[in-house]
Design a protein around this motif. Structure first.
Motif, PDB file in Angstrom:
ATOM      1  N   UNK A 113       0.783  -1.192  -0.057  1.00  0.00           N
ATOM      2  CA  UNK A 113      -0.002   0.110   0.144  1.00  0.00           C
ATOM      3  C   UNK A 113       0.850   1.189  -0.089  1.00  0.00           C
ATOM      4  N   UNK A 114       0.270   2.273  -0.627  1.00  0.00           N
ATOM      5  CA  UNK A 114       1.069   3.524  -0.717  1.00  0.00           C
ATOM      6  C   UNK A 114       0.924   4.404   0.693  1.00  0.00           C
ATOM      7  N   UNK A 115       2.069   4.679   1.263  1.00  0.00           N
ATOM      8  CA  UNK A 115       2.094   5.346   2.302  1.00  0.00           C
ATOM      9  C   UNK A 115       2.925   6.602   2.082  1.00  0.00           C
ATOM     10  N   UNK A 116       2.966   7.453   3.095  1.00  0.00           N
ATOM     11  CA  UNK A 116       3.860   8.788   3.027  1.00  0.00           C
ATOM     12  C   UNK A 116       4.694   8.707   4.409  1.00  0.00           C
ATOM     13  N   UNK A 117       6.009   8.836   4.045  1.00  0.00           N
ATOM     14  CA  UNK A 117       6.925   8.818   5.108  1.00  0.00           C
ATOM     15  C   UNK A 117       7.844  10.030   4.731  1.00  0.00           C
ATOM     16  N   UNK A 118       8.044  11.036   5.626  1.00  0.00           N
ATOM     17  CA  UNK A 118       9.057  12.107   5.435  1.00  0.00           C
ATOM     18  C   UNK A 118       8.502  13.016   4.181  1.00  0.00           C
ATOM     19  N   UNK A 119       7.135  13.007   3.788  1.00  0.00           N
ATOM     20  CA  UNK A 119       6.719  13.611   2.658  1.00  0.00           C
ATOM     21  C   UNK A 119       7.014  13.042   1.157  1.00  0.00           C
ATOM     22  N   UNK A 120       7.347  11.793   1.358  1.00  0.00           N
ATOM     23  CA  UNK A 120       7.682  10.907   0.206  1.00  0.00           C
ATOM     24  C   UNK A 120       6.413   9.885   0.274  1.00  0.00           C
ATOM     25  N   UNK A 121       5.919   9.572  -0.952  1.00  0.00           N
ATOM     26  CA  UNK A 121       4.859   8.451  -1.015  1.00  0.00           C
ATOM     27  C   UNK A 121       5.798   7.230  -1.496  1.00  0.00           C
ATOM     28  N   UNK A 122       5.591   6.063  -0.772  1.00  0.00           N
ATOM     29  CA  UNK A 122       6.404   4.934  -1.229  1.00  0.00           C
ATOM     30  C   UNK A 122       5.170   3.725  -0.859  1.00  0.00           C
ATOM     31  N   UNK A 123       5.360   2.717  -1.544  1.00  0.00           N
ATOM     32  CA  UNK A 123       4.537   1.528  -1.132  1.00  0.00           C
ATOM     33  C   UNK A 123       5.705   0.794   0.016  1.00  0.00           C
ATOM     34  N   UNK A 124       4.641   0.912   1.352  1.00  0.00           N
ATOM     35  CA  UNK A 124       5.333   0.480   2.737  1.00  0.00           C
ATOM     36  C   UNK A 124       4.500  -0.836   3.152  1.00  0.00           C
ATOM     37  N   UNK A 125       4.893  -1.801   3.623  1.00  0.00           N
ATOM     38  CA  UNK A 125       4.174  -3.005   4.050  1.00  0.00           C
ATOM     39  C   UNK A 125       4.035  -2.653   5.528  1.00  0.00           C
ATOM     40  N   UNK A 126       3.032  -1.706   5.792  1.00  0.00           N
ATOM     41  CA  UNK A 126       2.945  -1.526   7.231  1.00  0.00           C
ATOM     42  C   UNK A 126       1.762  -2.580   7.746  1.00  0.00           C
ATOM     43  N   UNK A 127       1.754  -2.680   9.082  1.00  0.00           N
ATOM     44  CA  UNK A 127       1.029  -3.976   9.751  1.00  0.00           C
ATOM     45  C   UNK A 127       1.021  -3.845  11.070  1.00  0.00           C
ATOM     46  N   UNK A 128       1.773  -2.940  11.970  1.00  0.00           N
ATOM     47  CA  UNK A 128       1.955  -3.037  13.080  1.00  0.00           C
ATOM     48  C   UNK A 128       0.880  -2.611  14.042  1.00  0.00           C
TER      49      UNK A 128
END
Length: 311
Positions: free
Chosen positions: A208-223
């Protein structure tokens, strides 16, 4: 399959010095003495970093909010120092992790939790803490973990990397849960009273696309979802080096969604931009394909895809 490229002469020399000289000396060196030595060695070690992609480094510092207050020279020195301090875990794997006030308060409660960090020198401290507490780390092994030991590799300059892999395999191997497993494996660890440590800053194509440090990236979050399913607290971990020793502390418990958690991580990274080892890979566009298990990157965090268990 083609053989890997031979490292530079400087790289091979550094590996030989670490394994043949620094490793034996560290057995009788105090953490404070090592830290003084690291501070001195970080000065010449920082100079080559200044010549590597200066425009990209400047763009990264601007991205994390340090366009003027953290120049490239200061950044290079701190990054070199962080790398040298990070080797202490491999030189003295028996060094204990010191506890900050947040971590001491958490441990006094005796409750499991989901603890989120970011890939870098923090991974080393978080894994060392997990080994002390018999927690579980959701990660892929990397760097030939479980492979030939330092005395069995073909080239002398490969011994340090093999030694590092052997230390990780011994300390973390029995504790790790591979990403992508059924959520039941993670929940079982929580119900046994063990905390879970995960890294959530690794771009993975298809996530899923998420934003980290103002940059959109596909990040597999789930915690966030895992903490809710296990009915445990959600914390972020910060790891620092003081006088050659590892200090770990927890912030939280946190509330909110996955984006709120990534914002918490962004705050840690902005405070210590030199300690983030994945910043170049993170800022690349497009996102590269995930590296194989034997690569030198920590590997992606897990992604929960099954419905959250109940009961």
């Amino acid at each position: 399959m083609p053989s890997p490229a031979r490292p530079s002469l400087a790289h091979r020399l550094a590996d030989r010095l670490l394994y043949d000289v620094a490793r034996p000396l560290a057995a009788s060196m105090s953490p404070r003495a090592f830290d003084r030595l690291a501070r001195a060695l970080a000065v010449p070690a920082a100079l080559p970093m200044l010549a590597v992609s200066p425009a990209q480094t400047t763009a990264y510092l601007r991205q994390v909010g340090h366009p003027d207050g953290l120049g490239r020279l200061r950044f290079a020195y701190r990054k070199a120092l962080a790398r040298l301090r990070g080797e202490w875990v491999y030189l003295r794997p028996d060094t204990p992790v010191r506890r900050g006030p947040g971590l001491r308060a958490f441990e006094a409660r005796g409750e499991p939790a989901v603890v989120v960090g970011w890939s870098g020198y923090h991974m080393i401290g978080a894994a060392a803490l997990a080994a002390e507490r018999d927690d579980r780390v959701i990660r892929f092994p990397y760097g030939s973990e479980g492979g030939p030991g330092p005395d069995a590799v073909a080239e002398p300059w490969q011994r340090w990397e093999a030694h590092q892999a052997a230390v990780r395999h011994r300390l973390i191997g029995p504790l790790q849960l591979l990403p992508g497993r059924s959520p039941l494996a993670y929940l079982r660890a929580l119900r046994e009273g063990r905390s879970l440590i995960v890294m959530q800053d690794v771009p993975v194509p298809g996530a899923d696309i998420r934003t980290l440090l103002g940059v959109e990236r596909p990040l597999p979050v789930g915690a966030v979802r895992l903490a809710a399913a296990g009915r445990v607290g959600l914390y972020t971990i910060s790891v620092t080096f003081r006088d050659g020793e590892l200090w770990a502390d927890l912030d939280g418990p946190h509330t909110g969604d996955e984006q709120a958690l990534l914002d918490q991580l962004a705050g840690h990274i902005r405070a210590e931009p030199w300690a983030w080892t994945l910043w170049r890979e993170f800022l690349l566009d497009p996102v590269p394909e995930p590296a194989p298990v034997a690569s030198a990157s920590p590997g992606p965090a897990f992604r929960l895809t099954d419905p959250a268990p109940t009961g």
